[in-house]
Design an enzyme around this catalytic site. Structure first.
Site, short mmCIF file in Angstrom:
data_model
loop_
_atom_site.label_atom_id
_atom_site.label_comp_id
_atom_site.label_asym_id
_atom_site.label_seq_id
_atom_site.Cartn_x
_atom_site.Cartn_y
_atom_site.Cartn_z
N SER A 27 1.87 -34.24 -16.99
CA SER A 27 2.31 -34.10 -18.37
C SER A 27 2.72 -32.66 -18.62
CB SER A 27 1.19 -34.55 -19.32
OG SER A 27 1.66 -34.68 -20.64
N ASN A 28 2.76 -32.22 -19.88
CA ASN A 28 3.08 -30.83 -20.19
C ASN A 28 2.32 -30.39 -21.44
OD1 ASN A 28 4.83 -31.30 -22.62
ND2 ASN A 28 6.00 -32.46 -21.12
N HIS A 29 2.50 -29.13 -21.82
CA HIS A 29 1.68 -28.53 -22.88
C HIS A 29 2.17 -28.80 -24.30
CE1 HIS A 29 -1.26 -26.43 -20.54
NE2 HIS A 29 -0.34 -25.81 -19.81
N ALA B 182 8.94 -33.42 -25.70
CA ALA B 182 9.05 -32.76 -24.39
C ALA B 182 8.88 -33.84 -23.33
CB ALA B 182 8.00 -31.68 -24.25
#
Ligand code: CTP
Ligand code: CA
Length: 226
Positions: free
Chosen positions: A33-35, A100
């Protein structure tokens, strides 16, 4: 008080917003995943609702509560986000893609928890669909707003995304600056338009930025002052 004071310039408009990261499963306990916190997209959904729009928010995993009066659709992976977006697209006038989206996903999800064995592990990734580019290719009369997260050549790279994805407006975010981008409460952006115009905004909170973006959206939709 704020709600009562906001002119309902988006009344009658159906706005689809995406927010948050996507989460791509590797096995039953692991993921890529991402932040992204989801704050920007949720702020846009809230502000669009305050301006009288009918709002659907398609969100990846985010620790935020649903803005009042907004239809929330929770998804996990990019593929699920794409399905939810395409599902709602026909009943949509304005699309704002703040999510995102993970660019890649594991080629296959293991059904069982992977065991550690070798000293090194390779996980093969395949490309996710570019949701915004797909919408751009079947745009119709819709207004499309995208985001661009860049660490270099902000205007050039974001401008290329505007063209490639057939957008009306791109919110270009230099995520290498302090006070911009993922998991912070502020953003520093430039707004790029189809006619080549570039507008620079000062550092501001995500709620305030959401309001600024929606003001531009109102103008682009040809809303009259009132
Ligand atoms: N986006 C999307 N689907 C993807 C990837 C991105 O809809 N699979 C959307 C994002 O929601 C954002 C815009 O495209 O509005 C730009 O995302 P960004 O990651 O900045 O650009 P990419 O086109 O993915 O290119 P790169 O990451 O290589 O810079
Ligand atoms: Ca990307």
């Amino acid at each position: 008080a704020v709600a009562a004071l906001t002119p309902k310039r988006l009344a009658g408009e159906r706005v689809l917003v995406t927010a948050g990261p996507t989460l791509e499963e590797i096995d039953p306990v692991r993921f890529i995943s991402n932040h992204s916190s989801g704050k920007m997209g949720y702020a846009i959904a809230r502000q669009a609702r305050l301006r009288g729009a009918e709002v659907t928010l398609v969100t990846g995993p985010a620790a935020l509560s649903a803005p009042h009066g907004v239809k929330l659709v929770r998804v996990q992976s990019a593929t699920e986000m794409r399905d939810a977006v395409l599902d709602a697209l026909e009943r949509t006038d304005i699309v704002i893609k703040a999510a995102a989206v993970a660019d890649y996903r594991p080629r296959s999800r293991r059904g069982q928890k992977m065991k550690k064995s070798e000293a090194e592990l390779c996980i093969e990734l395949e490309k996710n669909p570019d949701i915004l580019a797909e919408i751009g290719a079947m745009k119709g009369g819709r207004l499309l707003v995208g985001f661009a997260a860049e660490t270099q050549e902000l205007v050039k790279n974001a401008g290329a995304k505007l063209k490639a994805k057939n957008l009306d407006l791109v919110v270009a975010n230099d995520v290498s600056q302090e006070g911009a981008g993922f998991n912070v409460d502020t953003n520093i952006v430039k707004l790029l338009y189809r006619d080549g115009r570039v507008e620079e905004l000062p550092m501001m909170g995500k709620d305030e930025l959401a309001g600024e973006i929606l003001e531009r959206v109102e103008v682009l939709r040809g809303a009259t002052a009132g």
